[in-house]
Scaffold this active site. Structure first.
Site, mmCIF file in Angstrom:
data_model
loop_
_atom_site.group_PDB
_atom_site.id
_atom_site.type_symbol
_atom_site.label_atom_id
_atom_site.label_comp_id
_atom_site.label_asym_id
_atom_site.label_seq_id
_atom_site.Cartn_x
_atom_site.Cartn_y
_atom_site.Cartn_z
ATOM 1 N N PRO A 1 0.811 -1.212 0.000
ATOM 2 C CA PRO A 1 0.000 0.000 0.000
ATOM 3 C C PRO A 1 0.850 1.269 0.000
ATOM 4 O O PRO A 1 1.998 1.259 0.422
ATOM 5 C CB PRO A 1 -0.795 -0.127 1.297
ATOM 6 C CG PRO A 1 0.113 -0.876 2.211
ATOM 7 C CD PRO A 1 0.876 -1.844 1.331
ATOM 8 N N GLU A 2 0.244 2.375 -0.489
ATOM 9 C CA GLU A 2 0.908 3.673 -0.501
ATOM 10 C C GLU A 2 0.330 4.537 0.624
ATOM 11 O O GLU A 2 -0.433 4.048 1.456
ATOM 12 C CB GLU A 2 0.742 4.311 -1.875
ATOM 13 C CG GLU A 2 1.311 3.441 -2.990
ATOM 14 C CD GLU A 2 1.113 4.000 -4.391
ATOM 15 O OE1 GLU A 2 0.854 5.216 -4.523
ATOM 16 O OE2 GLU A 2 1.224 3.227 -5.363
#
Length: 285
Positions: free
Chosen positions: A2-3
């Site tokens: 994830p970012e």
């Protein structure tokens, strides 16, 4: 993945799930997840009796703040947290379990096994890896256009890999860099030093807008991402270029292209984002 938007969403849901809970014991089932201390049993013993006060974020890292220790956790590609009753069956690929005194567990599951956990005394986590070399926080008030310009504008590096470098700006991954560069009308192979003053204005605004909207939507569930409550993000439905190869641009009707920049798959609209030879000028303040 994830970012930043996904990690921020996980942070917010974890606060709801575990703030105020006291750790009864910890079980480490995959020792290599634990990077600090070196001995997993020391990690387990140190956390006994700790109460979780809050959950914060630095870039793509979670900071689980307790009354005496700070746990720095990176989810990497597939890591996820979930709250369970202690007597519920343990799912496959669950590697670390935090058993609370109220009969619940915070469980860390990671199919790819790339996630990491570091334990620190409060404050020291910013002086040592993995947090000590991180760059600007794009969701903080201090992230201004001028600060971004001062950090990047003199560099001759292509703008996309520069934005992906966590030592300059944190939290931006492939999805959100592609989206921000499209919104700013900047080709990803432009060098930072070639951007004109107005382009820095647009880039700063696009980064803030893209990340802000993504956080509001709970992040992007492109592959397997879910938040701490098992819910998918919805920002993937708002993506303008990422993952839209050969589809029409919503702005001009041109065809979205995909190619490689700095080893990363990259999506652009060639009409809205001119190639480096066609764009340009020198950097201005």
């Amino acid at each position: 993945m994830p970012e930043l938007p996904e990690v921020e969403t996980v942070r917010r849901t974890l606060i709801e799930l575990v703030a105020g809970k006291k750790i009864k014991s910890v079980t480490v089932r995959l020792p290599r997840i634990i990077q600090r201390p070196a001995v997993p049993e020391q990690f387990e013993d140190a956390l006994v009796g700790m109460t979780i006060e809050t959950v914060e974020r630095r870039g793509k890292f979670l900071r689980i703040v307790m009354d005496g220790l700070v746990l720095v956790s990176h989810l990497r590609m597939e890591g996820r947290y979930g709250l369970f009753q202690s007597d519920e069956p343990i799912e496959l690929h669950t590697h670390v379990l935090f058993h609370f005194e109220d009969g619940t567990d915070l469980r860390y599951k990671d199919v790819r096994q790339f996630g990491t956990m570091h334990l620190f005394t409060p404050g020291t986590e910013f002086e040592l890896p993995p947090l000590n070399k991180l760059g600007l926080e794009p969701l903080e008030p201090a992230f201004t256009r001028d600060v971004l310009h001062a950090k990047l504008a003199r560099r001759s590096t292509k703008i996309k890999p520069l934005l992906l470098n966590q030592e300059y700006v944190v939290g931006l991954g492939n999805i959100y860099v592609d989206e921000a560069l499209f919104q700013a009308g900047i080709h990803p192979e432009r060098t930072a030093s070639s951007l004109a003053s107005g382009e820095w204005d647009r880039l700063h605004a696009a980064i803030c807008s893209t990340l802000g909207k993504a956080v509001e939507a709970g992040g992007s569930s492109i592959k397997s991402y879910v938040n701490g409550q098992g819910e998918m993000g919805m920002f993937q439905h708002q993506l303008l270029v990422y993952g839209r190869k050969d589809e029409p641009c919503h702005t001009c009707g041109g065809v979205i292209e995909k190619f490689v920049v700095g080893g990363r798959g990259t999506h652009i609209c060639p009409s809205c984002q001119k190639v480096p030879e066609q764009a340009g000028g020198q950097s201005a303040g």
